[in-house]
Design an enzyme around this catalytic site. Structure first.
Site, PDB file in Angstrom:
ATOM      1  N   ARG A 183      41.878  49.552  32.515  1.00 24.06           N
ATOM      2  CA  ARG A 183      40.865  48.920  31.651  1.00 24.06           C
ATOM      3  C   ARG A 183      39.427  49.178  32.087  1.00 24.06           C
ATOM      4  O   ARG A 183      38.530  48.395  31.824  1.00 24.06           O
ATOM      5  CB  ARG A 183      41.137  47.415  31.555  1.00 24.06           C
ATOM      6  CG  ARG A 183      42.506  47.105  30.937  1.00 24.06           C
ATOM      7  CD  ARG A 183      42.647  45.639  30.563  1.00 24.06           C
ATOM      8  NE  ARG A 183      41.697  45.246  29.553  1.00 24.06           N
ATOM      9  CZ  ARG A 183      40.561  44.604  29.785  1.00 24.06           C
ATOM     10  NH1 ARG A 183      40.219  44.247  30.993  1.00 24.06           N
ATOM     11  NH2 ARG A 183      39.756  44.308  28.792  1.00 24.06           N
ATOM     12  N   HIS A 207      42.927  36.808  34.532  1.00 22.28           N
ATOM     13  CA  HIS A 207      41.591  36.785  35.158  1.00 22.28           C
ATOM     14  C   HIS A 207      41.635  36.587  36.671  1.00 22.28           C
ATOM     15  O   HIS A 207      40.938  35.733  37.225  1.00 22.28           O
ATOM     16  CB  HIS A 207      40.703  35.740  34.481  1.00 22.28           C
ATOM     17  CG  HIS A 207      39.300  36.234  34.226  1.00 22.28           C
ATOM     18  ND1 HIS A 207      38.234  35.913  35.029  1.00 22.28           N
ATOM     19  CD2 HIS A 207      38.804  37.047  33.265  1.00 22.28           C
ATOM     20  CE1 HIS A 207      37.127  36.504  34.564  1.00 22.28           C
ATOM     21  NE2 HIS A 207      37.445  37.197  33.496  1.00 22.28           N
ATOM     22  N   TRP A 239      37.242  33.620  40.006  1.00 22.87           N
ATOM     23  CA  TRP A 239      36.997  33.174  38.624  1.00 22.87           C
ATOM     24  C   TRP A 239      37.556  34.149  37.645  1.00 22.87           C
ATOM     25  O   TRP A 239      37.482  35.342  37.836  1.00 22.87           O
ATOM     26  CB  TRP A 239      35.492  33.007  38.362  1.00 22.87           C
ATOM     27  CG  TRP A 239      35.264  32.622  36.932  1.00 22.87           C
ATOM     28  CD1 TRP A 239      35.501  31.384  36.342  1.00 22.87           C
ATOM     29  CD2 TRP A 239      34.797  33.472  35.882  1.00 22.87           C
ATOM     30  NE1 TRP A 239      35.217  31.438  35.004  1.00 22.87           N
ATOM     31  CE2 TRP A 239      34.784  32.696  34.692  1.00 22.87           C
ATOM     32  CE3 TRP A 239      34.391  34.805  35.822  1.00 22.87           C
ATOM     33  CZ2 TRP A 239      34.378  33.217  33.459  1.00 22.87           C
ATOM     34  CZ3 TRP A 239      33.983  35.330  34.602  1.00 22.87           C
ATOM     35  CH2 TRP A 239      33.969  34.545  33.416  1.00 22.87           C
ATOM     36  N   ARG A 271      44.564  38.933  21.821  1.00 18.23           N
ATOM     37  CA  ARG A 271      44.585  38.318  23.153  1.00 18.23           C
ATOM     38  C   ARG A 271      44.571  36.812  22.969  1.00 18.23           C
ATOM     39  O   ARG A 271      43.718  36.278  22.241  1.00 18.23           O
ATOM     40  CB  ARG A 271      43.362  38.769  23.943  1.00 18.23           C
ATOM     41  CG  ARG A 271      43.377  38.321  25.387  1.00 18.23           C
ATOM     42  CD  ARG A 271      42.046  38.606  26.080  1.00 18.23           C
ATOM     43  NE  ARG A 271      41.196  37.444  26.049  1.00 18.23           N
ATOM     44  CZ  ARG A 271      40.234  37.181  26.943  1.00 18.23           C
ATOM     45  NH1 ARG A 271      39.998  38.025  27.932  1.00 18.23           N
ATOM     46  NH2 ARG A 271      39.507  36.102  26.856  1.00 18.23           N
ATOM     47  N   ASP A 273      45.032  37.315  29.376  1.00 23.41           N
ATOM     48  CA  ASP A 273      44.188  37.645  30.533  1.00 23.41           C
ATOM     49  C   ASP A 273      44.345  36.562  31.604  1.00 23.41           C
ATOM     50  O   ASP A 273      43.970  35.411  31.387  1.00 23.41           O
ATOM     51  CB  ASP A 273      42.723  37.753  30.081  1.00 23.41           C
ATOM     52  CG  ASP A 273      41.831  38.387  31.133  1.00 23.41           C
ATOM     53  OD1 ASP A 273      42.258  38.490  32.302  1.00 23.41           O
ATOM     54  OD2 ASP A 273      40.701  38.776  30.776  1.00 23.41           O
ATOM     55  N   GLU A 291      38.810  46.045  34.711  1.00 18.30           N
ATOM     56  CA  GLU A 291      37.472  45.808  34.152  1.00 18.30           C
ATOM     57  C   GLU A 291      36.393  45.692  35.220  1.00 18.30           C
ATOM     58  O   GLU A 291      35.222  45.932  34.932  1.00 18.30           O
ATOM     59  CB  GLU A 291      37.466  44.576  33.240  1.00 18.30           C
ATOM     60  CG  GLU A 291      37.726  43.272  33.944  1.00 18.30           C
ATOM     61  CD  GLU A 291      37.813  42.086  32.979  1.00 18.30           C
ATOM     62  OE1 GLU A 291      38.511  42.207  31.968  1.00 18.30           O
ATOM     63  OE2 GLU A 291      37.176  41.061  33.256  1.00 18.30           O
ATOM     64  N   GLU A 350      46.906  40.800  31.830  1.00 18.08           N
ATOM     65  CA  GLU A 350      45.703  41.448  32.362  1.00 18.08           C
ATOM     66  C   GLU A 350      45.267  40.819  33.676  1.00 18.08           C
ATOM     67  O   GLU A 350      45.331  39.603  33.835  1.00 18.08           O
ATOM     68  CB  GLU A 350      44.614  41.285  31.308  1.00 18.08           C
ATOM     69  CG  GLU A 350      43.268  41.844  31.667  1.00 18.08           C
ATOM     70  CD  GLU A 350      42.347  41.786  30.452  1.00 18.08           C
ATOM     71  OE1 GLU A 350      42.825  41.940  29.305  1.00 18.08           O
ATOM     72  OE2 GLU A 350      41.141  41.567  30.651  1.00 18.08           O
ATOM     73  N   TYR A 398      39.172  29.674  32.000  1.00 15.50           N
ATOM     74  CA  TYR A 398      38.623  30.960  31.575  1.00 15.50           C
ATOM     75  C   TYR A 398      39.041  31.293  30.150  1.00 15.50           C
ATOM     76  O   TYR A 398      40.194  31.107  29.771  1.00 15.50           O
ATOM     77  CB  TYR A 398      39.100  32.095  32.501  1.00 15.50           C
ATOM     78  CG  TYR A 398      38.864  33.421  31.845  1.00 15.50           C
ATOM     79  CD1 TYR A 398      37.592  33.962  31.837  1.00 15.50           C
ATOM     80  CD2 TYR A 398      39.874  34.064  31.132  1.00 15.50           C
ATOM     81  CE1 TYR A 398      37.333  35.139  31.150  1.00 15.50           C
ATOM     82  CE2 TYR A 398      39.618  35.232  30.446  1.00 15.50           C
ATOM     83  CZ  TYR A 398      38.348  35.764  30.460  1.00 15.50           C
ATOM     84  OH  TYR A 398      38.090  36.901  29.766  1.00 15.50           O
ATOM     85  N   GLU A 420      39.547  46.733  23.688  1.00 14.67           N
ATOM     86  CA  GLU A 420      39.122  45.343  23.447  1.00 14.67           C
ATOM     87  C   GLU A 420      37.895  45.338  22.535  1.00 14.67           C
ATOM     88  O   GLU A 420      37.011  46.183  22.658  1.00 14.67           O
ATOM     89  CB  GLU A 420      38.763  44.679  24.786  1.00 14.67           C
ATOM     90  CG  GLU A 420      38.394  43.209  24.668  1.00 14.67           C
ATOM     91  CD  GLU A 420      38.091  42.577  26.032  1.00 14.67           C
ATOM     92  OE1 GLU A 420      37.640  43.291  26.948  1.00 14.67           O
ATOM     93  OE2 GLU A 420      38.302  41.361  26.162  1.00 14.67           O
TER      94      GLU A 420
HETATM   95  O1  EZ4 Z   1      35.227  37.828  31.909  1.00 15.35           O
HETATM   96  O2  EZ4 Z   1      33.293  40.594  30.797  1.00 15.35           O
HETATM   97  O3  EZ4 Z   1      38.767  40.902  29.282  1.00 15.35           O
HETATM   98  N1  EZ4 Z   1      37.699  40.457  29.322  1.00 15.35           N
HETATM   99  C1  EZ4 Z   1      37.167  39.747  30.330  1.00 15.35           C
HETATM  100  C2  EZ4 Z   1      35.715  39.457  30.222  1.00 15.35           C
HETATM  101  C3  EZ4 Z   1      35.002  39.150  31.520  1.00 15.35           C
HETATM  102  C4  EZ4 Z   1      33.525  39.343  31.328  1.00 15.35           C
HETATM  103  C5  EZ4 Z   1      32.769  39.164  32.623  1.00 15.35           C
HETATM  104  O4  EZ4 Z   1      31.440  39.479  32.441  1.00 15.35           O
HETATM  105  O5  EZ4 Z   1      37.846  39.396  31.265  1.00 15.35           O
HETATM  106  O6  EZ4 Z   1      35.570  38.444  29.292  1.00 15.35           O
HETATM  107 CO    CO Z   2      39.621  40.537  31.336  1.00 14.67          CO
END
Ligand code: EZ4
Ligand code: CO
Length: 401
Positions: free
Chosen positions: A282, A211, A401, A147, A209, A261, A235, A159, A338
């Protein structure tokens, strides 16, 4: 056999973890992860006040019945706190069942479907140049999938790129604030992956990711701009409350999509899966109701060519990782897992049989999950309040976030 005790253990060997340990009258014990990053004590209280009292005296063999009792019996269904608490009980009961049978949990789930669990590593750095050397280190360690996250020029922080020893700020009592710009981000990410492909060639599996920061049409643009670099997945391209939104992304790009997630149940991804709007689901053992419910999600996913890609960040404890590996090894539609290494302090508090070898994780052959908590050691690391960051646009508007 009866459950005689269930202990809720909160410990902070570098970051906070919540663990449930179930004890039976025959001395067999089981562990489950109940960690919800930044909301740890809410789950601890849910377990202590509402779950532990109803566990005492129950038959630990009745995993499905206990799951349904806690889910339907709460009346208030789903949500991260409830489902993490149910997950902890469920995971601990599978651990106990394995120990009683004298078999690793993956054997109870149907036995191994593959030699090992392919995992992906994290490569993160502020600049493109330094992320290339991070990727090299991952490749040297044997990882087949990486990743990639970098800093965004023009933004102070972003992030996945943290200079801190602890991944994701976990030391401040109150949330830090980040600043976000979609324009800067969309401009930069394709440059990153162009450089990575030029350096590493076509076969290394690459992931990224997002996010939850884009809208569907922005995610569609990103996916399309990354097509030449054939990612394994992008992701969490958008916040997923609007499952229908993924249809729009799908119409525009062949870049595969992974999400889940923050999902707690099969209902959070039902439309995504049955509509064939994603490629990887995920969800995790700890946040999606334990081994019992995770397997239900993965079975649904298998019908629609969706593979697993379980979340495995360091805020999920080694207990969750161990449980995930048993599921990963057994299911037919495994995709990727992961894997972020925990700190040595965390590994010491949670002794485990799983191990990394040549890009694969192996759960080991111990009966049950092959993981435990050293309660004496855990007691030396008291809980420390911690919060995830909050994100704002450059004009001050709150953003995901
Ligand atoms: O930001 O688990 O793919 N992994 C992620 C993580 C999340 C954290 C949040 O607690 O996006 O790193
Ligand atoms: Co993630």
């Amino acid at each position: 056999m009866r459950i005689t005790e269930a202990r809720v253990i909160v410990t902070c060997p570098g970051r906070n973890f919540v663990t449930l340990k179930i004890v039976t009258d025959e001395g067999v014990t089981g562990v489950g992860d109940a960690t919800l990053n930044g909301r740890e004590l809410a789950v601890a209280a849910y377990l202590t006040e509402h779950v532990v009292p109803v566990l005492i005296g129950r038959d630990p063999a009745r995993i499905e019945d206990t799951w349904q009792y806690l889910y339907q019996g709460a009346y208030w269904r789903r949500g991260p706190v409830t489902m993490s608490a149910i997950a902890a009980v469920d995971t601990a009961l599978w651990d106990i069942k394995g120990k009683i049978a004298g078999l690793p949990v993956y054997q109870l789930l149907g036995g191994r479907s593959r030699a090992g669990v392919t995992v992906y590593a994290h490569a993160q750095a502020v600049s493109i140049e330094s992320v290339l050397s991070e990727i090299s280190s991952c490749v040297d360690l044997g990882y087949q999938a990486v990743r990639v996250q970098t800093g965004i020029p023009g933004l102070e922080s972003t992030y996945g790129v943290s200079g801190q020893a602890f991944y994701e700020p976990a030391s401040a009592a109150l949330p830090a604030e980040n600043v976000w710009s979609t324009a800067h981000y969309l401009d930069h990410v394709p440059r990153v992956f162009a450089a990575v492909r030029a350096e590493f060639g076509p076969t290394l599996r690459l992931l990224h990711d997002v996010h939850h920061r884009l809208t569907p049409i922005e995610a569609a643009r990103l996916g399309r701009s990354l097509e030449p670099y054939h990612l394994t997945w992008m992701e969490d391209p958008v916040p997923a409350e609007l499952q229908e939104g993924f249809r729009l992304i799908r119409q525009h790009t062949t870049t595969p999509i992974a999400v889940g997630e923050v999902f707690n149940s099969i209902w959070d991804c039902q439309e995504l899966i049955t509509g064939q709007l994603i490629d990887y689901i995920r969800t995790s053992v700890v946040h999606a109701g334990g081994i019992t419910h995770l397997r239900r999600i993965f079975d649904l996913a298998a019908l629609y060519h969706v593979r697993s890609g379980s979340h495995g960040a360091t805020d999920l404890s080694p207990v969750c990782m161990a449980a995930a590996l048993h599921v990963d090894l057994a299911i037919p539609n495994f995709g990727l897992q992961e894997y972020m290494r925990h700190t040595p302090e965390t590994d010491e508090v949670f002794p485990h049989s799983y191990h990394f070898e040549d890009g694969y994780l192996h759960p080991g052959e111990e009966p049950g999950l092959g993981v435990d908590i050293d309660e004496e050691l855990a007691g030396r690391y008291p809980y420390r309040p911690a919060a995830l960051p909050v994100n704002r646009l450059q004009d001050g508007t709150v953003h995901s976030w």
